[in-house]
Scaffold this active site. Structure first.
Site, PDB file in Angstrom:
ATOM      1  N   SER A   1      39.951-108.367  24.832  1.00 34.08           N
ATOM      2  CA  SER A   1      38.839-107.191  25.415  1.00 34.08           C
ATOM      3  C   SER A   1      39.322-106.703  26.893  1.00 34.08           C
ATOM      4  O   SER A   1      40.192-107.391  27.558  1.00 34.08           O
ATOM      5  CB  SER A   1      37.430-108.079  25.827  1.00 34.08           C
TER       6      SER A   1
ATOM      7  N   TYR B   1      32.719-114.366  29.679  1.00 34.41           N
ATOM      8  CA  TYR B   1      33.310-113.838  28.537  1.00 34.41           C
ATOM      9  C   TYR B   1      34.698-113.139  28.736  1.00 34.41           C
ATOM     10  O   TYR B   1      35.943-113.415  28.310  1.00 34.41           O
ATOM     11  CB  TYR B   1      32.541-112.859  27.761  1.00 34.41           C
TER      12      TYR B   1
END
Length: 249
Positions: free
Chosen positions: A144, A158
């Site tokens: 990501s 995350y």
């Protein structure tokens, strides 16, 4: 059609499902891994088969080692040789600051996003590596842009888990480069999937799209095309590398 088999974790929806559909169109036999949504996974299988492709679904929680072993056993039984792995399964929790996070939340996210990816990569290497009698292969880890940007005020845990996945990509690529295996990563940015809703803000892309130089969120298929390129022979001299699929953000 080829006789190549690909395993995609977390492939019942979003980026994973887009990767599965595109991989099938490129001739792969596709293993659709899912954790809970059996109907969605079977829907992806059905879509692939209706288009003339080959796919099967296997339930497994990649955060659990025993289930990862069972998952790869199913791949062995259905597909024979494993040629490609996409470590796509990932979770996040509701948006909050680091000062609000408890250990259970952090451990849950790292168990899936980091430990699960390590375990799946381990099992793939054991099957693909020429050192173990394999024929080589390719691994793509779906990271990501949060790993670079930090996701402050939203998902620092995350983001940290995806940064760990990037380190796995670099380190493993060097370990297996001479064993016929390439390992690369794709870092999606603001992509239109259900993940934003699971974090508590379904309209997150609309709020943040002005921060994207291209002025819009991305589509799951746009990420899938980057993943499939890295798996292909066109990327034969690319390993330990990343494609940022983020509209310039």
């Amino acid at each position: 059609m080829t006789d190549k088999t690909i395993l995609i974790t977390g492939a019942s929806r979003g980026i994973g499902a887009a990767c599965a559909l595109l991989a099938a169109a490129r001739g792969y036999r596709v293993c659709i891994n899912y954790r809970t949504d059996r109907d969605a996974a079977l829907g992806v299988v059905r879509a692939i088969e209706e288009a003339g492709g080959s796919a099967f679904a296997v339930q497994a929680d990649v955060a659990r080692e025993d289930e990862v072993l069972r998952l790869f056993g199913e791949v062995d039984a259905h597909g024979g040789r494993l040629d490609a792995l996409v470590n796509n399964a990932g979770i996040l929790a509701r948006q909050m600051r680091v000062e609000q996070m408890d250990a259970a939340r952090i451990e849950r996210i790292f168990a899936t996003n980091v430990t699960g990816s390590f375990l799946c990569a381990r099992e793939a290497v054991r099957r693909m590596s020429t050192r173990h009698g394999g024929s080589g292969g390719a691994i793509v880890n779906v990271s990501s842009r949060a790993a670079v940007l930090g996701a402050a005020g939203e998902y620092v845990d995350y983001a940290a888990s995806k940064a760990a996945l990037d380190v796995l990509t670099i380190g493993l690529a060097k370990e297996v480069a001479q064993e016929g295996i390439r390992v690369n990563g794709v870092r999606p940015g603001l992509i239109d999937t259900e993940m934003h809703a699971s974090g508590g803000e379904p309209g997150r892309i609309e709020r943040l799209k002005s921060s994207v130089p291209m002025g819009r969120g991305g589509e799951a298929e746009e990420v899938a095309r980057a993943v499939l390129w890295l798996l292909s022979d066109e990327a034969s001299y690319t390993t330990g590398s990343f494609i940022d699929c983020s509209g310039g953000r």
